[in-house]
Design a protein around this motif. Structure first.
Motif, PDB file in Angstrom:
ATOM      1  N   LYS A  59       0.908  -1.084  -0.053  1.00 43.03           N
ATOM      2  CA  LYS A  59      -0.053   0.040   0.008  1.00 43.03           C
ATOM      3  C   LYS A  59       1.052   1.294  -0.028  1.00 43.03           C
ATOM      4  O   LYS A  59       1.661   1.520   0.828  1.00 43.03           O
ATOM      5  N   ASP A  60       0.664   2.163  -1.048  1.00 42.90           N
ATOM      6  CA  ASP A  60       1.541   3.226  -0.980  1.00 42.90           C
ATOM      7  C   ASP A  60       0.770   4.371  -0.657  1.00 42.90           C
ATOM      8  O   ASP A  60       1.430   5.802  -0.331  1.00 42.90           O
ATOM      9  N   GLN A  64      -5.747   3.834  -1.521  1.00 41.06           N
ATOM     10  CA  GLN A  64      -5.485   2.577  -2.236  1.00 41.06           C
ATOM     11  C   GLN A  64      -6.162   1.564  -1.645  1.00 41.06           C
ATOM     12  O   GLN A  64      -6.026   1.212  -0.424  1.00 41.06           O
ATOM     13  N   ARG A  65      -7.140   0.786  -2.274  1.00 41.58           N
ATOM     14  CA  ARG A  65      -7.607  -0.288  -1.504  1.00 41.58           C
ATOM     15  C   ARG A  65      -7.236  -1.681  -2.114  1.00 41.58           C
ATOM     16  O   ARG A  65      -7.227  -2.633  -1.218  1.00 41.58           O
ATOM     17  N   TYR A  67      -4.226  -3.897  -2.221  1.00 44.82           N
ATOM     18  CA  TYR A  67      -2.583  -4.207  -2.122  1.00 44.82           C
ATOM     19  C   TYR A  67      -2.517  -5.587  -1.428  1.00 44.82           C
ATOM     20  O   TYR A  67      -3.392  -6.536  -1.378  1.00 44.82           O
TER      21      TYR A  67
END
Length: 288
Positions: A59-60, A64-65, A67
């Protein structure tokens, strides 16, 4: 034993631990223990020769869902398992691998359960009371220095009284809310002086059972007004909290942390002088 055989053992143990944890945390639910995919890898090049395993994810950014959870088992774990097998203590080696995998899966679980829902940052880190509370609930082991002291905390004793994970979750959320309330009350108290404004932020520790000065950022403006020098300062400090830090300890310690002169992990000071409508700046930065 070659790497391929060891990798097969790791994947079987991962599957087994996921099912064990699902039954422990979600016994009456059909969904899996983790919402995101989890993969296990062997890291033969880690620089820390005392690490049995570690956790990261892909996750970045906050929204963001999709990852992936990644668990890495180190060369030290591989060597320990090979020695146990040669000495005919393979079952002991399997148990040690299970403990390591379970530990890393709890990192992933707490990240999904708390970090993603906007609770205090680093809830999933090793010295977070949230992580240690979930680890204790599944009879996991920390392995980090002084982490056993968590067992004397009132939070741990409260978790022992729980009959199901929903009760554990409620206690952990209550603990977080009390810390957040303490931080809000502190900020209300220290923000009354408009010429010297201070902001306190909190997060949990990757290492350290007490309070760690994580970030210290200050901006000072000096200007001349009505033939008088005016000075305004804004200071923002982020404290890392370990599992032994209660709201009461935070109240007693925050002021000293602002003024004790100890350099934070990331320390930045900016001074801006306004002279004849021109701005001159000086910046002092330490850490990273």
């Amino acid at each position: 034993m070659n790497i391929k055989e060891f990798n097969n053992i790791l994947n079987k143990l991962l599957k087994s631990e996921l099912e064990f944890l699902r039954k422990r945390f979600k016994p009456y639910k059909r969904r899996s223990f983790l919402h995101r995919e989890v993969c296990i890898f062997i890291d033969l090049k880690t620089s820390n020769d005392r690490t049995l395993g570690y956790y990261v994810n892909t996750k970045d950014f906050s929204r963001q869902r999709k990852y992936i959870h990644k668990i890495f088992i180190t060369k030290l774990s591989l060597d320990d398992f090979r020695i146990s097998t040669k000495l005919h203590y393979k079952s002991f080696g399997i148990t040690k691998l299970r403990d390591t995998i379970r530990h890393e899966l709890i990192h992933a679980f707490v990240f999904e359960e708390f970090e993603e829902h906007g609770f205090i940052d680093n809830s999933h880190c090793d010295y977070s009371p949230i992580f240690l509370g979930c680890l204790a609930w599944c009879n996991g082991h920390s392995g980090h220095a002084y982490a056993n002291n968590f067992y004397s905390s009132y939070l741990y004793k409260g978790i022992l009284e729980c009959k199901k994970y929903d009760d554990v979750y409620d206690k952990l959320v209550c603990y977080i809310l009390k810390l957040e309330k303490a931080a809000r009350e502190i900020n209300e108290k220290i923000n009354r002086n408009v010429d010297d404004c201070k902001i306190l932020k909190i997060e949990f520790n990757q290492c350290g059972a007490g309070i760690v000065k994580r970030k210290y950022l200050s901006a000072t403006t000096v200007c001349k007004k009505d033939n008088k020098l005016c000075r305004n300062k804004l200071t923002e400090m982020t404290l890392g909290l370990g599992f032994l830090v209660t709201p009461e300890i935070l109240f007693k310690s925050y002021e000293r942390k602002f003024e004790n002169g100890v350099t934070a992990k990331l320390h930045s000071e900016l001074i801006a002088y306004v002279i004849d409508n021109k701005i001159k700046q000086k910046r002092f930065v330490l850490g990273s």
